[in-house]
Design a protein around this motif. Structure first.
Motif, PDB file in Angstrom:
ATOM      1  N   ASP A 100       0.861  -1.186   0.000  1.00  0.00           N
ATOM      2  CA  ASP A 100       0.000   0.000   0.000  1.00  0.00           C
ATOM      3  C   ASP A 100       0.895   1.232   0.000  1.00  0.00           C
ATOM      4  OD1 ASP A 100      -2.113   1.673   0.104  1.00  0.00           O
ATOM      5  OD2 ASP A 100      -2.780   1.131   2.113  1.00  0.00           O
ATOM      6  N   ASP A 101       1.620   1.414  -1.099  1.00  0.00           N
ATOM      7  CA  ASP A 101       2.612   2.487  -1.157  1.00  0.00           C
ATOM      8  C   ASP A 101       2.798   2.942  -2.594  1.00  0.00           C
ATOM      9  OD1 ASP A 101       4.643   4.274  -0.753  1.00  0.00           O
ATOM     10  OD2 ASP A 101       6.176   2.777  -0.302  1.00  0.00           O
ATOM     11  N   LEU A 102       2.011   3.938  -3.005  1.00  0.00           N
ATOM     12  CA  LEU A 102       2.128   4.435  -4.370  1.00  0.00           C
ATOM     13  C   LEU A 102       3.477   5.099  -4.631  1.00  0.00           C
ATOM     14  CD1 LEU A 102      -1.445   5.924  -4.990  1.00  0.00           C
ATOM     15  CD2 LEU A 102      -0.421   3.948  -6.123  1.00  0.00           C
ATOM     16  N   ASP A 103       4.174   5.521  -3.569  1.00  0.00           N
ATOM     17  CA  ASP A 103       5.493   6.129  -3.761  1.00  0.00           C
ATOM     18  C   ASP A 103       6.492   5.140  -4.359  1.00  0.00           C
ATOM     19  OD1 ASP A 103       4.677   8.552  -2.809  1.00  0.00           O
ATOM     20  OD2 ASP A 103       5.383   8.219  -0.753  1.00  0.00           O
ATOM     21  N   LEU A 104       6.212   3.835  -4.220  1.00  0.00           N
ATOM     22  CA  LEU A 104       7.105   2.826  -4.787  1.00  0.00           C
ATOM     23  C   LEU A 104       7.179   2.960  -6.313  1.00  0.00           C
ATOM     24  CD1 LEU A 104       8.890   0.360  -4.123  1.00  0.00           C
ATOM     25  CD2 LEU A 104       6.867  -1.077  -4.430  1.00  0.00           C
ATOM     26  N   LEU A 105       6.136   3.517  -6.912  1.00  0.00           N
ATOM     27  CA  LEU A 105       6.117   3.663  -8.367  1.00  0.00           C
ATOM     28  C   LEU A 105       7.241   4.568  -8.864  1.00  0.00           C
ATOM     29  CD1 LEU A 105       2.274   4.016  -9.090  1.00  0.00           C
ATOM     30  CD2 LEU A 105       3.674   1.935  -8.950  1.00  0.00           C
ATOM     31  N   ARG A 106       7.732   5.459  -8.008  1.00  0.00           N
ATOM     32  CA  ARG A 106       8.823   6.343  -8.412  1.00  0.00           C
ATOM     33  C   ARG A 106      10.104   5.571  -8.716  1.00  0.00           C
ATOM     34  NH1 ARG A 106       8.694  11.393  -4.097  1.00  0.00           N
ATOM     35  NH2 ARG A 106       6.554  12.122  -4.525  1.00  0.00           N
ATOM     36  N   GLN A 107      10.234   4.395  -8.105  1.00  0.00           N
ATOM     37  CA  GLN A 107      11.440   3.591  -8.306  1.00  0.00           C
ATOM     38  C   GLN A 107      11.308   2.633  -9.489  1.00  0.00           C
ATOM     39  OE1 GLN A 107      12.522   1.607  -4.611  1.00  0.00           O
ATOM     40  NE2 GLN A 107      11.440   3.190  -3.421  1.00  0.00           N
ATOM     41  N   ALA A 108      10.144   2.579 -10.099  1.00  0.00           N
ATOM     42  CA  ALA A 108       9.873   1.551 -11.105  1.00  0.00           C
ATOM     43  C   ALA A 108      10.503   1.895 -12.450  1.00  0.00           C
ATOM     44  CB  ALA A 108       8.366   1.366 -11.272  1.00  0.00           C
ATOM     45  N   SER A 109      10.997   0.849 -13.102  1.00  0.00           N
ATOM     46  CA  SER A 109      11.411   0.962 -14.494  1.00  0.00           C
ATOM     47  C   SER A 109      10.200   0.806 -15.408  1.00  0.00           C
ATOM     48  CB  SER A 109      12.451  -0.110 -14.821  1.00  0.00           C
ATOM     49  OG  SER A 109      12.680  -0.187 -16.209  1.00  0.00           O
ATOM     50  N   LEU A 110       9.241  -0.010 -14.966  1.00  0.00           N
ATOM     51  CA  LEU A 110       8.037  -0.298 -15.746  1.00  0.00           C
ATOM     52  C   LEU A 110       6.860  -0.437 -14.800  1.00  0.00           C
ATOM     53  CD1 LEU A 110       6.585  -1.186 -18.414  1.00  0.00           C
ATOM     54  CD2 LEU A 110       7.289  -3.524 -17.870  1.00  0.00           C
ATOM     55  N   ILE A 111       5.752   0.212 -15.149  1.00  0.00           N
ATOM     56  CA  ILE A 111       4.504   0.102 -14.387  1.00  0.00           C
ATOM     57  C   ILE A 111       3.446  -0.483 -15.310  1.00  0.00           C
ATOM     58  CG2 ILE A 111       2.703   1.348 -13.133  1.00  0.00           C
ATOM     59  CD1 ILE A 111       4.870   3.541 -12.616  1.00  0.00           C
ATOM     60  N   ILE A 112       2.764  -1.515 -14.848  1.00  0.00           N
ATOM     61  CA  ILE A 112       1.756  -2.190 -15.658  1.00  0.00           C
ATOM     62  C   ILE A 112       0.376  -1.952 -15.051  1.00  0.00           C
ATOM     63  CG2 ILE A 112       0.954  -4.396 -16.578  1.00  0.00           C
ATOM     64  CD1 ILE A 112       3.826  -5.363 -16.433  1.00  0.00           C
ATOM     65  N   VAL A 113      -0.551  -1.506 -15.901  1.00  0.00           N
ATOM     66  CA  VAL A 113      -1.925  -1.232 -15.465  1.00  0.00           C
ATOM     67  C   VAL A 113      -2.844  -2.251 -16.137  1.00  0.00           C
ATOM     68  CG1 VAL A 113      -3.746   0.487 -15.302  1.00  0.00           C
ATOM     69  CG2 VAL A 113      -1.347   1.220 -15.357  1.00  0.00           C
TER      70      VAL A 113
END
Length: 359
Positions: A100-113
């Protein structure tokens, strides 16, 4: 009471029926070791999870990017991130626990929706999620949607001025709601400036393999595809899967008799002059009536009728392609292949392989 146990270890695709608890512990240990293979500096892939999650599309992200592949160097790290507060209940009665941490998306190389519930109409995208995606994209992340997940990207403004696609059922809705997006209804996926969108559910596999091919090369992508028992690249787009429209029938239509006659004699030549003569009108008037009633020109309508009839014969008969070409009035095998591929996205022989009665 029997001590029979059923074990599902998702990361390594094990399903076991056993009474040996020691064996179960060994499987768990092996799976735990596999999950630690990816180095800490490996690219991070984050898949979003939300209440009402599309299970198949989420599973595509897990299978392609979460499954450990120690045979490949620098494989991905993976995390599932909650897109919103509250419980995450997926289709099929599955409950998912996620970070439960949307801030983790800042570290992502790829985000899948994965596909979004309600195709963007009945379920507004949470503002916090839009902001997190915008921030991650500004940090350099690639963002990919599967099927109706495109509505999340659109709501976040990540597709403004870009090209995109989605499931053929939603392309008109996407284009109408977001006119600043160039929607391509025919392709399996689109890449535009670090934003990726795919067509219907299974097209997410095509998109995922495309991303793996970019990151690790064609050989690795082909190896992953073989493990999935898939072609490394599919030919054609999603036009081949779109149901053919039923002919419009209008009471009192001036064109109904002409259209019925043409359909009954598709093997014959039907130039504009013959159509106009049969309809007892001028070519210009005939063209205007066709535009009013079908939204198309007489010759384009005729081509669609021939391709539609050819598709029916490919699906339901073993008639040779040369005979289908003659029966449908294409004039030559080359015209048959060209017109069919242009409208359906694949050559006739591939269409029969996929949709024919013996396929």
């Amino acid at each position: 009471m029997s001590n029979l146990r059923y074990v599902l270890l998702i990361q390594d695709c094990h399903f076991c029926e056993t009474r040996d608890t020691g064996y179960i512990d060994k499987l768990r240990s092996d799976s735990a070791k596999m999950s630690q293979v990816a180095p800490r500096n490996a690219p991070l892939v984050c898949a979003l999870a939300y209440d009402g999650l599309c299970t198949f599309e989420f599973g595509i992200a897990v299978e392609l990017f979460a499954l450990p592949r120690p045979e490949f160097a620098d494989w991905y790290r993976y995390a599932t991130v909650k897109a919103e507060p509250g419980p995450i209940r997926a289709t099929g009665g599955i409950t998912i626990e996620a970070q439960d941490d949307l801030d983790l998306l800042r570290q992502a190389s790829l985000i899948i929706v994965p596909g979004w519930r309600g195709a963007g109409d009945d379920a507004p995208v949470p503002p916090a999620l839009c902001a997190a995606l915008q921030d991650a994209y500004a940090q350099g992340a690639r963002i990919a949607s599967i099927c109706s997940g495109v509505f999340v990207l659109a709501a976040a403004g990540l597709l403004t001025g870009k090209s995109a696609t989605t499931h053929w059922r939603y392309t008109d809705k996407l284009a109408a709601r977001y006119p600043d997006i160039s929607v391509d209804p025919d392709v399996l996926f689109v890449e535009d400036d670090r934003v990726f969108t795919s067509a219907g559910s299974a097209a997410g596999l095509d998109l995922g393999l495309h991303i793996i091919r970019q990151d690790h090369g064609a050989q690795v992508a082909a190896s992953v595809a073989r493990r999935l028992v898939l072609p490394a690249q599919r030919d054609g787009g999603q036009r081949q899967f779109v149901p053919r429209p039923e002919p419009k029938a209008r009471m009192g239509s001036d064109l109904a008799a002409l259209q019925d006659m043409i359909r009954a004699t598709l093997d014959e030549d039907w130039p504009m002059a013959r159509m106009a003569q049969t309809a007892a009108t001028s070519g210009r008037t005939l063209a205007r009536r066709f535009r009013e009633e079908t939204g198309d020109t007489p010759l384009n309508w005729l081509k669609l009728e021939r391709v539609s009839r050819a598709a029916e014969l490919l699906e339901n008969s073993a008639i040779p392609l040369a005979d289908i070409s003659d029966v449908c009035g294409f004039g030559s095998a080359e015209s048959f292949r060209r017109d069919f591929r242009k409208l359906m996205g694949v050559p006739p022989i591939r269409y029969r392989e996929r949709f024919g009665a013996t396929a």
